[in-house]
Design a protein around this motif. Sequence first.
Motif, PDB file in Angstrom:
ATOM      1  N   ALA A 184     -23.570  90.978 -14.938  1.00 31.36           N
ATOM      2  CA  ALA A 184     -23.999  92.354 -14.921  1.00 31.36           C
ATOM      3  C   ALA A 184     -24.624  92.724 -16.244  1.00 31.36           C
ATOM      4  O   ALA A 184     -23.947  92.886 -17.228  1.00 31.36           O
ATOM      5  CB  ALA A 184     -22.795  93.228 -14.652  1.00 31.36           C
ATOM      6  N   SER A 185     -25.894  92.823 -16.252  1.00 27.12           N
ATOM      7  CA  SER A 185     -26.553  93.070 -17.510  1.00 27.12           C
ATOM      8  C   SER A 185     -26.337  94.505 -17.906  1.00 27.12           C
ATOM      9  O   SER A 185     -25.905  95.302 -17.142  1.00 27.12           O
ATOM     10  CB  SER A 185     -28.032  92.829 -17.376  1.00 27.12           C
ATOM     11  OG  SER A 185     -28.628  93.945 -16.818  1.00 27.12           O
ATOM     12  N   ASN A 186     -26.610  94.773 -19.056  1.00 27.42           N
ATOM     13  CA  ASN A 186     -26.530  96.137 -19.477  1.00 27.42           C
ATOM     14  C   ASN A 186     -27.066  96.365 -20.797  1.00 27.42           C
ATOM     15  O   ASN A 186     -27.721  95.633 -21.369  1.00 27.42           O
ATOM     16  CB  ASN A 186     -25.154  96.577 -19.521  1.00 27.42           C
ATOM     17  CG  ASN A 186     -24.959  96.865 -18.171  1.00 27.42           C
ATOM     18  OD1 ASN A 186     -25.127  97.882 -17.924  1.00 27.42           O
ATOM     19  ND2 ASN A 186     -24.789  96.018 -17.291  1.00 27.42           N
ATOM     20  N   HIS A 232     -16.575  96.936 -13.600  1.00 25.29           N
ATOM     21  CA  HIS A 232     -16.664  95.767 -12.709  1.00 25.29           C
ATOM     22  C   HIS A 232     -15.304  95.081 -12.591  1.00 25.29           C
ATOM     23  O   HIS A 232     -14.888  94.672 -11.521  1.00 25.29           O
ATOM     24  CB  HIS A 232     -17.651  94.738 -13.284  1.00 25.29           C
ATOM     25  CG  HIS A 232     -19.098  95.095 -13.094  1.00 25.29           C
ATOM     26  ND1 HIS A 232     -19.621  95.460 -11.881  1.00 25.29           N
ATOM     27  CD2 HIS A 232     -20.142  95.104 -13.966  1.00 25.29           C
ATOM     28  CE1 HIS A 232     -20.926  95.692 -12.017  1.00 25.29           C
ATOM     29  NE2 HIS A 232     -21.267  95.490 -13.269  1.00 25.29           N
ATOM     30  N   HIS A 282     -29.958  95.789 -10.302  1.00 22.65           N
ATOM     31  CA  HIS A 282     -29.390  96.989 -10.925  1.00 22.65           C
ATOM     32  C   HIS A 282     -30.228  98.217 -10.571  1.00 22.65           C
ATOM     33  O   HIS A 282     -31.407  98.084 -10.277  1.00 22.65           O
ATOM     34  CB  HIS A 282     -29.375  96.833 -12.451  1.00 22.65           C
ATOM     35  CG  HIS A 282     -28.363  95.831 -12.934  1.00 22.65           C
ATOM     36  ND1 HIS A 282     -28.453  94.488 -12.643  1.00 22.65           N
ATOM     37  CD2 HIS A 282     -27.242  95.979 -13.681  1.00 22.65           C
ATOM     38  CE1 HIS A 282     -27.426  93.860 -13.195  1.00 22.65           C
ATOM     39  NE2 HIS A 282     -26.672  94.738 -13.822  1.00 22.65           N
ATOM     40  N   HIS A 310     -18.781  99.955 -18.758  1.00 23.73           N
ATOM     41  CA  HIS A 310     -19.428  99.516 -17.518  1.00 23.73           C
ATOM     42  C   HIS A 310     -18.824  98.183 -17.048  1.00 23.73           C
ATOM     43  O   HIS A 310     -18.452  98.045 -15.878  1.00 23.73           O
ATOM     44  CB  HIS A 310     -20.934  99.375 -17.784  1.00 23.73           C
ATOM     45  CG  HIS A 310     -21.694  98.690 -16.685  1.00 23.73           C
ATOM     46  ND1 HIS A 310     -22.431  99.372 -15.747  1.00 23.73           N
ATOM     47  CD2 HIS A 310     -21.825  97.378 -16.378  1.00 23.73           C
ATOM     48  CE1 HIS A 310     -22.979  98.510 -14.904  1.00 23.73           C
ATOM     49  NE2 HIS A 310     -22.633  97.286 -15.266  1.00 23.73           N
ATOM     50  N   GLU A 311     -18.706  97.230 -17.962  1.00 21.71           N
ATOM     51  CA  GLU A 311     -18.149  95.916 -17.586  1.00 21.71           C
ATOM     52  C   GLU A 311     -16.688  96.044 -17.152  1.00 21.71           C
ATOM     53  O   GLU A 311     -16.242  95.367 -16.231  1.00 21.71           O
ATOM     54  CB  GLU A 311     -18.259  94.919 -18.750  1.00 21.71           C
ATOM     55  CG  GLU A 311     -19.685  94.640 -19.230  1.00 21.71           C
ATOM     56  CD  GLU A 311     -20.609  94.182 -18.120  1.00 21.71           C
ATOM     57  OE1 GLU A 311     -20.128  93.620 -17.111  1.00 21.71           O
ATOM     58  OE2 GLU A 311     -21.818  94.421 -18.242  1.00 21.71           O
ATOM     59  N   GLU A 336     -23.244  98.227  -9.241  1.00 24.36           N
ATOM     60  CA  GLU A 336     -23.675  98.525 -10.618  1.00 24.36           C
ATOM     61  C   GLU A 336     -23.603 100.033 -10.902  1.00 24.36           C
ATOM     62  O   GLU A 336     -23.214 100.446 -11.995  1.00 24.36           O
ATOM     63  CB  GLU A 336     -25.102  98.020 -10.859  1.00 24.36           C
ATOM     64  CG  GLU A 336     -25.257  96.501 -10.805  1.00 24.36           C
ATOM     65  CD  GLU A 336     -24.421  95.780 -11.851  1.00 24.36           C
ATOM     66  OE1 GLU A 336     -24.048  96.421 -12.855  1.00 24.36           O
ATOM     67  OE2 GLU A 336     -24.120  94.584 -11.652  1.00 24.36           O
TER      68      GLU A 336
HETATM   69 ZN   LIG Z   1     -22.990  95.605 -14.256  1.00 27.95          ZN
END
Ligand SMILES: [Zn+2]
Length: 444
Positions: free
Chosen positions: A17-19, A284, A405, A280-281, A360
């Motif tokens: 999961a980028s961010n 998840h 995302h 955010h992570e 996301e």
């Molecule tokens: Zn993410």
Amino acid sequence: MRSVVALVLLCGALAPASNGQIASRSGANPPPPGAAAVSLSDDRAPVPVPEPSEKAIQFYRSGNVLWCLRALWELAVPAAILFTGFSARIRDRAERIGRRWFFVVVIYLVTFMAVKYLLDWPLNCYQGFLRQHAYGLSRQSFGRWLGNSLKHLAVDTSGYVAFLWFPYLLMRKCPQRWWLHSWLAATAAALFVVLITPIWIDPWFNQFSPMKNKALEADILALAERAGIEGSRVFEVDQGADTKAVNAYVTGFMGTKRIVLWDTIIAKLNRRELLTVMGHEMGHYVLGHVAKGMLFGAALGFFGIYLFARLSGWLIDRFKGRFGFDSVSNIASFPLILLFVSAGNLALDPLILAFSRHLEHEADRFGLEITRDNRAAANAFVKLQSENLGVPRPGLMYTLCRATHPSPGGRIDFANTYRPWAKGEPLSYEHLFKAARSDKVATP
Ligand SMILES: [Zn+2]
């Protein structure tokens, strides 16, 4: 690894999961000690969505062309290997050398993977190495890129050898119900792969360690504690030698579940932005998104493998002269499986990606609720967009076919406006937060 074990693929799409993204090293002034868990930014002014740079627009457009090319390629290569009878010739050679069924399967798979690696090599080299350097996104040497690409080949081939003989055995022994038993086995195999990837596979490519910046680690652990996550689950990975991009992700399952921060994100994001990315992570992690992704993949895999079982017989009957085999239980049918998986991915990607974007968005919501630092979150998304050459509001086709995302613009808008706590409205995830420890004082 692209196979009927498509679950792994799905998790691959969901887990990394980028961010956040970067910009200044200097960093905005930190909020009061105690930080992330309780910080409230006084600055309510919305962060504007930046216009994309010329380079970002070029990267977006050429990326769309490359996506089309890749989609066609993934269909054309297995189809060509199948319809020219080349797969049957690989099998013939494997039979001459291996003699016994199991060894024939192993030799076929190793040969096939080597052939496919060579055929894919120019496109992979362009996409993974040349293009990344052309756009200034990579720091990787050619030797390291090549080494990693060979390691991926070894991992994929070992995975196929370790798991694929079983469905082929089932096809022979149980021609009516092989698909159902294979689906159960594939689901178990996917669970196993997700479980071992962080501890047995990932360390082969990069070094993972506890966080080096202890002051930052203390802030992150305070936030993790509030999210109900054990501190030992946060790792740092050296990516700086490979890429200029920034990322963080959740990976693993049960005992191997963890949050991983690239060292590049630690270097480039300021403290507040980094904590919103961690929020955010942690979303998840706490909301079980890896497990939800696997369940979703297992459901799709069930229908996919059933459809393959129904269609493959008809296709083989019709083209057996060209294919050089007359039953799906023949190992030469492997490219037919790949062809089916590629076509299935293409057809189902809009659904899979919509599910990914939903997760996301919920992770964004969790991150905002636990940090309440809207401005830092919006700034993190701004930096994500500029550093990763993103465009703020991509077109409909991109969103449907490529976007894992929500768009950067949409995320900035959400971070600017989502403040239910300011209006006395209920939060979605507050019930999951643990009480903040009053003795927790962040290091400056
Ligand atoms: Zn993410």
